[in-house]
Design a protein around this motif. Structure first.
Motif, PDB file in Angstrom:
ATOM      1  N   VAL A 178      -0.167   6.384  -4.683  1.00  0.00           N
ATOM      2  CA  VAL A 178       0.088   6.013  -5.990  1.00  0.00           C
ATOM      3  C   VAL A 178       1.464   6.321  -6.624  1.00  0.00           C
ATOM      4  CG1 VAL A 178      -0.563   6.311  -8.631  1.00  0.00           C
ATOM      5  CG2 VAL A 178      -2.498   6.198  -6.669  1.00  0.00           C
TER       6      VAL A 178
ATOM      7  N   LEU B 267      -7.203   0.552  -7.797  1.00  0.00           N
ATOM      8  CA  LEU B 267      -6.502  -0.056  -6.770  1.00  0.00           C
ATOM      9  C   LEU B 267      -7.607  -0.203  -5.823  1.00  0.00           C
ATOM     10  CD1 LEU B 267      -3.648   2.441  -6.209  1.00  0.00           C
ATOM     11  CD2 LEU B 267      -3.654   0.349  -7.463  1.00  0.00           C
TER      12      LEU B 267
ATOM     13  N   SER C 283       0.950  -1.290   0.090  1.00  0.00           N
ATOM     14  CA  SER C 283       0.021  -0.012   0.000  1.00  0.00           C
ATOM     15  C   SER C 283       0.853   1.381  -0.156  1.00  0.00           C
ATOM     16  CB  SER C 283      -0.735   0.221   1.347  1.00  0.00           C
ATOM     17  OG  SER C 283      -0.166   0.306   2.213  1.00  0.00           O
TER      18      SER C 283
ATOM     19  N   VAL D 209      -9.369  -0.908  -1.946  1.00  0.00           N
ATOM     20  CA  VAL D 209      -9.100  -0.063  -0.692  1.00  0.00           C
ATOM     21  C   VAL D 209      -9.463  -1.159   0.585  1.00  0.00           C
ATOM     22  CG1 VAL D 209     -10.058   1.729   0.789  1.00  0.00           C
ATOM     23  CG2 VAL D 209      -9.952   1.848  -1.633  1.00  0.00           C
TER      24      VAL D 209
ATOM     25  N   VAL E 180      -4.560   9.728  -1.911  1.00  0.00           N
ATOM     26  CA  VAL E 180      -4.206   8.588  -2.766  1.00  0.00           C
ATOM     27  C   VAL E 180      -3.269   8.549  -3.716  1.00  0.00           C
ATOM     28  CG1 VAL E 180      -5.569   7.252  -4.496  1.00  0.00           C
ATOM     29  CG2 VAL E 180      -6.827   7.906  -2.284  1.00  0.00           C
TER      30      VAL E 180
ATOM     31  N   SER F  94      -9.315   5.914  -5.452  1.00  0.00           N
ATOM     32  CA  SER F  94      -8.518   4.364  -5.582  1.00  0.00           C
ATOM     33  C   SER F  94      -8.843   3.572  -6.753  1.00  0.00           C
ATOM     34  CB  SER F  94      -8.458   3.585  -4.300  1.00  0.00           C
ATOM     35  OG  SER F  94      -8.336   4.443  -3.089  1.00  0.00           O
ATOM     36  N   HIS F  95     -10.378   3.460  -6.939  1.00  0.00           N
ATOM     37  CA  HIS F  95     -10.893   2.611  -7.819  1.00  0.00           C
ATOM     38  C   HIS F  95     -10.640   3.097  -9.300  1.00  0.00           C
ATOM     39  CE1 HIS F  95     -13.873   0.212  -5.179  1.00  0.00           C
ATOM     40  NE2 HIS F  95     -12.635  -0.050  -4.943  1.00  0.00           N
TER      41      HIS F  95
ATOM     42  N   ILE G  83      -4.717   0.515  -1.452  1.00  0.00           N
ATOM     43  CA  ILE G  83      -4.861   1.907  -0.651  1.00  0.00           C
ATOM     44  C   ILE G  83      -5.235   1.154   0.631  1.00  0.00           C
ATOM     45  CG2 ILE G  83      -5.930   3.880  -0.273  1.00  0.00           C
ATOM     46  CD1 ILE G  83      -3.935   4.187  -2.485  1.00  0.00           C
TER      47      ILE G  83
END
Ligand SMILES: [Zn+2]
Length: 397
Positions: free
Chosen positions: A170, A212, A126, A214, A166, A207-208, A177
């Motif tokens: 990244v 990614l 993460s 969560v 976030v 995140s999505h 995350i």
């Protein structure tokens, strides 16, 4: 070189019985019943052959102590050196993939392992976790600027700041995350709140957008509901699970990572009241929470929350499987340790398949009958991406 492994085969889903797994060029080229050794292959025998285990929740803190101050104060250099050692220990203990949910060095270990520069499991990292200012992982004895500079978390306190956090994760190379939807046991008689639903929704959305998942640290009903409503993908710890929360998780396919192994070990508790709250919530976690999770058919994944400290050392992560075996049958424990854990963390791993990557372990004993057989002293061989390593088990023959 062709390697052939003979023993009782568990493919990540079912027991296939006595079989042969053939590995060539990094891949599993064949899985067959009985002894079926190709000419010229190097033969390795064991009692049990299965996919490498997966720990869906750990940290590469690289510290000996178990307290927030130590985790924050450790230098990146020390954390990196100790964690590089821990990576090899994990691999030789039978773990071929792990998810690091917050540390100073996880994304770098992940990159170096992928490049073949260090030995260890695949790391889904993460990078820094996301937390509120003044939360349980913020060492409040230090001035804020210093705490933020030393932290393994980005502190963020509004949808805007959380979206930025976030992106910072990244930038570090995060492949998942991690958020704190609550604190832990530090606030006297109460669980401290974490992100509100608006902040969490923004984190999940951002995140999505980057593809990614969560993972949400959630203690207590409020944090569980906030996490689920916001759309997180996995619930970590999940103390205080109740029937409706479990049903919501099942409907949405959210994974449950109960991290029982971390609660086996006493925490350093400074306030006596916090100690009582902890004791009661942990007692409930080992009874009601687990019963509810199993009866609602949640996807339960092996995750230890080990950090690499003296009390939670990497290498003993199989303890989680042993604890899960009090609630689940032996095969389900093996699934939680391989295919289900893999599904929960979004890896194409945790199974033995022809044409698939060769990440497998050869054991003494039969962990479908006794989960204790997953202990490092029974791991004879570990194959990671088709390469063979010795485990910690003693090879007799
Ligand atoms: Zn954790």
């Amino acid at each position: 070189m062709t390697l052939a492994f003979v023993g009782k085969v568990f493919d990540g889903h079912e027991i296939l019985g006595l079989g042969t797994v053939v590995v060539e060029g990094g891949e599993i080229s064949r899985i067959s019943r009985g002894e079926d050794i190709p000419p010229g292959a190097q033969l390795f025998k064991g009692d049990f052959i299965m996919p490498g285990m997966i720990d869906a929740h750990l940290h590469f803190f690289g510290v000996e102590e178990d307290n927030v101050m130590a985790w924050n104060l450790v230098s990146e250099v020390d954390a990196a050196i100790r964690s590089t050692r821990d990576m090899e220990i994990l691999l030789r203990s039978g773990f071929t993939a792990v998810r690091d949910l917050g540390s100073k060095v996880g994304t770098r270990l992940s990159r170096l392992q992928r490049r073949g520069e260090i030995l260890g499991p695949t790391v889904v990292a993460s990078g820094y976790s996301l937390a509120i200012t003044g939360g349980d992982d913020d060492p409040k004895e230090l001035p804020l600027e210093m705490a933020q500079k030393l932290s393994y978390s980005f502190y963020c306190d509004s949808p805007h700041e959380c979206r930025k956090a976030v992106r910072l994760a990244v930038r570090q190379g995060a492949s998942v995350i991690k958020v704190y939807a609550s604190g832990a046991f530090s606030q006297g008689g109460k669980i401290q709140p974490g992100f509100n639903v608006e902040e969490l929704r923004t984190i999940v959305e951002e995140s999505h957008r980057f593809g990614l998942r969560v993972a949400s640290h959630a203690y207590g009903r409020e944090a569980l509901l906030t996490s689920i409503t916001a759309g997180v993908d996995t619930v970590e710890h999940g103390l205080g699970l109740d029937e409706d929360v479990a049903e919501m998780m099942r409907e949405r396919g959210i994974c449950y990572v109960p991290t029982l192994a971390t609660y086996e070990v006493p925490f350093e508790v400074s306030e006596p009241q916090a100690g009582k709250v902890r004791e009661e919530m942990v007692r409930r976690h080992f009874t009601d929470d687990m019963r509810i999770a199993v009866t609602h058919g949640l996807k339960i994944a092996l995750g230890t929350d080990y950090v690499g400290s003296r009390k939670r050392p990497h290498g003993r992560n199989y303890r989680e499987a042993v604890l899960l075996s009090k609630y689940m049958g032996g095969i389900d424990v093996l699934r939680a340790s391989t295919s289900v854990a893999s599904e929960c963390i979004g890896l194409n791993a945790g199974h033995l398949r022809e044409g698939g990557s060769a990440d497998l372990i050869v054991l003494r004993g039969d962990p479908s009958i006794n989960s204790e057989d997953l202990a490092p002293q029974n791991v004879l061989y570990v194959v990671k991406s088709g390469k063979l390593y010795r485990g910690y088990g003693t090879i007799n023959s």
